[in-house]
Motif scaffolding. Structure first.
Motif, PDB file in Angstrom:
ATOM      1  N   SER A   1       0.839  -1.206   0.000  1.00  0.00           N
ATOM      2  CA  SER A   1       0.000   0.000   0.000  1.00  0.00           C
ATOM      3  C   SER A   1       0.871   1.252   0.000  1.00  0.00           C
ATOM      4  CB  SER A   1      -0.961  -0.003   1.188  1.00  0.00           C
ATOM      5  OG  SER A   1      -0.293   0.203   2.413  1.00  0.00           O
ATOM      6  N   TYR A   2       2.013   1.209   0.674  1.00  0.00           N
ATOM      7  CA  TYR A   2       2.948   2.334   0.663  1.00  0.00           C
ATOM      8  C   TYR A   2       3.497   2.552  -0.747  1.00  0.00           C
ATOM      9  CZ  TYR A   2       7.202   5.006   1.886  1.00  0.00           C
ATOM     10  OH  TYR A   2       8.217   5.937   1.966  1.00  0.00           O
ATOM     11  N   SER A   3       3.802   1.477  -1.446  1.00  0.00           N
ATOM     12  CA  SER A   3       4.281   1.577  -2.820  1.00  0.00           C
ATOM     13  C   SER A   3       3.224   2.201  -3.726  1.00  0.00           C
ATOM     14  CB  SER A   3       4.677   0.189  -3.340  1.00  0.00           C
ATOM     15  OG  SER A   3       5.142   0.252  -4.671  1.00  0.00           O
ATOM     16  N   VAL A   4       1.977   1.771  -3.565  1.00  0.00           N
ATOM     17  CA  VAL A   4       0.885   2.342  -4.357  1.00  0.00           C
ATOM     18  C   VAL A   4       0.729   3.831  -4.043  1.00  0.00           C
ATOM     19  CG1 VAL A   4      -1.625   2.319  -4.702  1.00  0.00           C
ATOM     20  CG2 VAL A   4      -0.351   0.166  -4.610  1.00  0.00           C
ATOM     21  N   THR A   5       0.870   4.207  -2.777  1.00  0.00           N
ATOM     22  CA  THR A   5       0.747   5.613  -2.384  1.00  0.00           C
ATOM     23  C   THR A   5       1.828   6.457  -3.045  1.00  0.00           C
ATOM     24  OG1 THR A   5      -0.086   4.865  -0.232  1.00  0.00           O
ATOM     25  CG2 THR A   5       0.530   7.177  -0.412  1.00  0.00           C
ATOM     26  N   GLN A   6       3.044   5.924  -3.109  1.00  0.00           N
ATOM     27  CA  GLN A   6       4.127   6.642  -3.781  1.00  0.00           C
ATOM     28  C   GLN A   6       3.798   6.855  -5.257  1.00  0.00           C
ATOM     29  OE1 GLN A   6       8.146   5.022  -2.948  1.00  0.00           O
ATOM     30  NE2 GLN A   6       7.184   3.894  -1.278  1.00  0.00           N
ATOM     31  N   ALA A   7       3.254   5.827  -5.905  1.00  0.00           N
ATOM     32  CA  ALA A   7       2.905   5.932  -7.325  1.00  0.00           C
ATOM     33  C   ALA A   7       1.811   6.968  -7.534  1.00  0.00           C
ATOM     34  CB  ALA A   7       2.477   4.571  -7.858  1.00  0.00           C
TER      35      ALA A   7
ATOM     36  N   ILE B   1      -3.840  16.512  10.490  1.00  0.00           N
ATOM     37  CA  ILE B   1      -4.352  17.825  10.102  1.00  0.00           C
ATOM     38  C   ILE B   1      -3.191  18.785   9.861  1.00  0.00           C
ATOM     39  CG2 ILE B   1      -5.766  19.789  10.795  1.00  0.00           C
ATOM     40  CD1 ILE B   1      -7.405  17.262  10.331  1.00  0.00           C
ATOM     41  N   ALA B   2      -2.212  18.763  10.767  1.00  0.00           N
ATOM     42  CA  ALA B   2      -1.063  19.662  10.649  1.00  0.00           C
ATOM     43  C   ALA B   2      -0.211  19.321   9.431  1.00  0.00           C
ATOM     44  CB  ALA B   2      -0.211  19.594  11.921  1.00  0.00           C
ATOM     45  N   ALA B   3      -0.023  18.027   9.163  1.00  0.00           N
ATOM     46  CA  ALA B   3       0.794  17.604   8.027  1.00  0.00           C
ATOM     47  C   ALA B   3       0.136  17.977   6.704  1.00  0.00           C
ATOM     48  CB  ALA B   3       1.043  16.102   8.094  1.00  0.00           C
ATOM     49  N   LEU B   4      -1.183  17.878   6.633  1.00  0.00           N
ATOM     50  CA  LEU B   4      -1.895  18.321   5.435  1.00  0.00           C
ATOM     51  C   LEU B   4      -1.673  19.819   5.209  1.00  0.00           C
ATOM     52  CD1 LEU B   4      -5.300  16.439   5.783  1.00  0.00           C
ATOM     53  CD2 LEU B   4      -3.710  16.220   3.877  1.00  0.00           C
ATOM     54  N   HIS B   5      -1.711  20.573   6.277  1.00  0.00           N
ATOM     55  CA  HIS B   5      -1.569  22.029   6.172  1.00  0.00           C
ATOM     56  C   HIS B   5      -0.193  22.420   5.651  1.00  0.00           C
ATOM     57  CE1 HIS B   5      -2.688  26.152   7.061  1.00  0.00           C
ATOM     58  NE2 HIS B   5      -1.521  26.326   7.643  1.00  0.00           N
ATOM     59  N   THR B   6       0.849  21.677   6.042  1.00  0.00           N
ATOM     60  CA  THR B   6       2.210  22.010   5.611  1.00  0.00           C
ATOM     61  C   THR B   6       2.578  21.364   4.282  1.00  0.00           C
ATOM     62  OG1 THR B   6       3.126  20.180   6.930  1.00  0.00           O
ATOM     63  CG2 THR B   6       3.010  22.359   7.979  1.00  0.00           C
ATOM     64  N   GLY B   7       1.758  20.418   3.808  1.00  0.00           N
ATOM     65  CA  GLY B   7       2.005  19.813   2.508  1.00  0.00           C
ATOM     66  C   GLY B   7       3.045  18.717   2.489  1.00  0.00           C
ATOM     67  N   GLN B   8       3.370  18.126   3.642  1.00  0.00           N
ATOM     68  CA  GLN B   8       4.376  17.069   3.656  1.00  0.00           C
ATOM     69  C   GLN B   8       3.787  15.754   3.158  1.00  0.00           C
ATOM     70  OE1 GLN B   8       4.558  17.720   8.011  1.00  0.00           O
ATOM     71  NE2 GLN B   8       4.848  15.491   8.189  1.00  0.00           N
ATOM     72  N   PHE B   9       4.674  14.843   2.708  1.00  0.00           N
ATOM     73  CA  PHE B   9       4.224  13.557   2.192  1.00  0.00           C
ATOM     74  C   PHE B   9       4.277  12.466   3.243  1.00  0.00           C
ATOM     75  CE2 PHE B   9       5.361   9.513  -0.130  1.00  0.00           C
ATOM     76  CZ  PHE B   9       4.078   9.238  -0.550  1.00  0.00           C
ATOM     77  N   HIS B  10       5.338  12.404   4.042  1.00  0.00           N
ATOM     78  CA  HIS B  10       5.468  11.385   5.085  1.00  0.00           C
ATOM     79  C   HIS B  10       5.103  11.961   6.448  1.00  0.00           C
ATOM     80  CE1 HIS B  10       8.266   9.520   2.079  1.00  0.00           C
ATOM     81  NE2 HIS B  10       7.720   8.411   2.542  1.00  0.00           N
ATOM     82  N   LEU B  11       4.437  11.136   7.266  1.00  0.00           N
ATOM     83  CA  LEU B  11       4.157  11.504   8.650  1.00  0.00           C
ATOM     84  C   LEU B  11       4.430  10.306   9.548  1.00  0.00           C
ATOM     85  CD1 LEU B  11       3.045  13.335  10.898  1.00  0.00           C
ATOM     86  CD2 LEU B  11       0.746  12.519  10.317  1.00  0.00           C
TER      87      LEU B  11
ATOM     88  N   HIS C   1      16.311   6.962  10.831  1.00  0.00           N
ATOM     89  CA  HIS C   1      17.241   6.279   9.929  1.00  0.00           C
ATOM     90  C   HIS C   1      16.732   6.273   8.488  1.00  0.00           C
ATOM     91  CE1 HIS C   1      19.420   4.815  13.452  1.00  0.00           C
ATOM     92  NE2 HIS C   1      18.262   4.443  13.957  1.00  0.00           N
ATOM     93  N   TYR C   2      15.429   6.330   8.323  1.00  0.00           N
ATOM     94  CA  TYR C   2      14.814   6.213   7.002  1.00  0.00           C
ATOM     95  C   TYR C   2      14.632   7.560   6.316  1.00  0.00           C
ATOM     96  CZ  TYR C   2      11.274   4.993   3.479  1.00  0.00           C
ATOM     97  OH  TYR C   2      10.586   4.828   2.306  1.00  0.00           O
ATOM     98  N   HIS C   3      14.574   8.634   7.095  1.00  0.00           N
ATOM     99  CA  HIS C   3      14.170   9.933   6.560  1.00  0.00           C
ATOM    100  C   HIS C   3      15.077  10.410   5.426  1.00  0.00           C
ATOM    101  CE1 HIS C   3      12.230  13.809   6.490  1.00  0.00           C
ATOM    102  NE2 HIS C   3      13.371  14.424   6.735  1.00  0.00           N
ATOM    103  N   GLY C   4      16.377  10.206   5.566  1.00  0.00           N
ATOM    104  CA  GLY C   4      17.301  10.638   4.517  1.00  0.00           C
ATOM    105  C   GLY C   4      17.032   9.958   3.186  1.00  0.00           C
ATOM    106  N   TYR C   5      16.814   8.654   3.245  1.00  0.00           N
ATOM    107  CA  TYR C   5      16.480   7.909   2.031  1.00  0.00           C
ATOM    108  C   TYR C   5      15.147   8.385   1.461  1.00  0.00           C
ATOM    109  CZ  TYR C   5      14.883   4.060  -0.908  1.00  0.00           C
ATOM    110  OH  TYR C   5      14.389   3.321  -1.956  1.00  0.00           O
ATOM    111  N   ALA C   6      14.165   8.582   2.325  1.00  0.00           N
ATOM    112  CA  ALA C   6      12.846   9.002   1.864  1.00  0.00           C
ATOM    113  C   ALA C   6      12.933  10.333   1.128  1.00  0.00           C
ATOM    114  CB  ALA C   6      11.886   9.116   3.055  1.00  0.00           C
TER     115      ALA C   6
END
Length: 244
Positions: A162-168, A211-221, A233-238
């Protein structure tokens, strides 16, 4: 060139939340109403399970029947809820099952049906209206999408898919629809308790961060200490690969 949306305010918007009757889904409904959403559709399998929310919020909410396994039912749902601007795909199935268990394939198939095919069907059904209104889609993907666990192998596999589909979807909808991929660890919900896990993180904490993440427009939460420790550890790769 298409660019990332610059944030999405829920105030005055019409939202649809799947699995809205309990846990994180219920908390998201409460947060949306408190932050000024015009209306929230409560999409659930049992239409009687949202009576308390209907009594509490009145005309601000409307219960609708949800069948993630049926393309035709979801097409009808999209027609019924033609004014949706924010789609929160929270409904999911979690079961414990190891790779070598006799029922691994059957268990994985059930979780893929809901956690992955359900997301695809929802996205396909609501794509036209979300694109037309520059809307947003929130997908609850779980920290299990980032790292597998031998006890929850089937669940982790479905959430990774599901994460892969979300990225697509993010790539396809860039500049048209805002995507938010949420990766909670154990949260104090009935589902987590049923799996034999415990947590001090409340669903309302997760909802407020969405709600806050939607407001700032970020993709990962990553909304809790457990997922944040993994994300460190994952954030840099993401950022360098997934969000590039």
């Amino acid at each position: 060139m298409a660019t990332e949306p610059q944030g999405f305010s829920v105030a005055g918007k019409v939202a649809l939340v799947t699995g809205a009757n309990r846990g994180i889904g219920k908390a998201i409904v409460e947060a949306l109403v408190s932050h000024g959403a015009a209306k929230v559709y409560l999409a659930v399998r049992d239409v009687h399970s949202t009576a308390a929310l209907e009594q509490r919020f009145g005309v601000k909410v409307q219960t609708v029947a949800l069948d993630l396994a049926s393309e035709s039912a979801l097409a009808q749902l999209a027609c019924q809820c033609h004014d949706v601007e924010l789609l929160v795909n929270n409904a999911g199935v979690a079961q414990t099952c190891g790779v070598l268990a006799e029922d691994m394939i059957a268990t994985l198939q059930r979780q893929m049906e809901v956690n992955v095919y359900g997301l695809i069907r929802m996205a396909q059904a609501f794509a036209p209206q979300l694109q037309a209104c520059s809307g947003a889609l929130v997908q609850l993907n779980s920290v299990a999408s980032l790292r597998s666990n031998d006890r929850f192998a089937s669940y982790c596999a479905s959430k990774a898919a599901s994460y892969s589909v979300t990225q697509a979807l993010r790539k396809q909808w860039l500049g048209k629809v805002q995507l938010l991929s949420v990766h909670p660890g154990p949260i104090a919900t009935d589902m987590v308790g049923d799996l034999g896990l415990t947590s001090q993180v409340s669903p309302s904490d997760v909802a407020e961060q969405i709600i806050a993440a939607l407001h700032t427009g970020q993709f990962h939460l990553y909304p809790d200490p457990f997922s944040q420790s993994l994300a460190s550890h994952y954030h840099g790769y993401a950022q360098a690969v997934v969000e590039a």
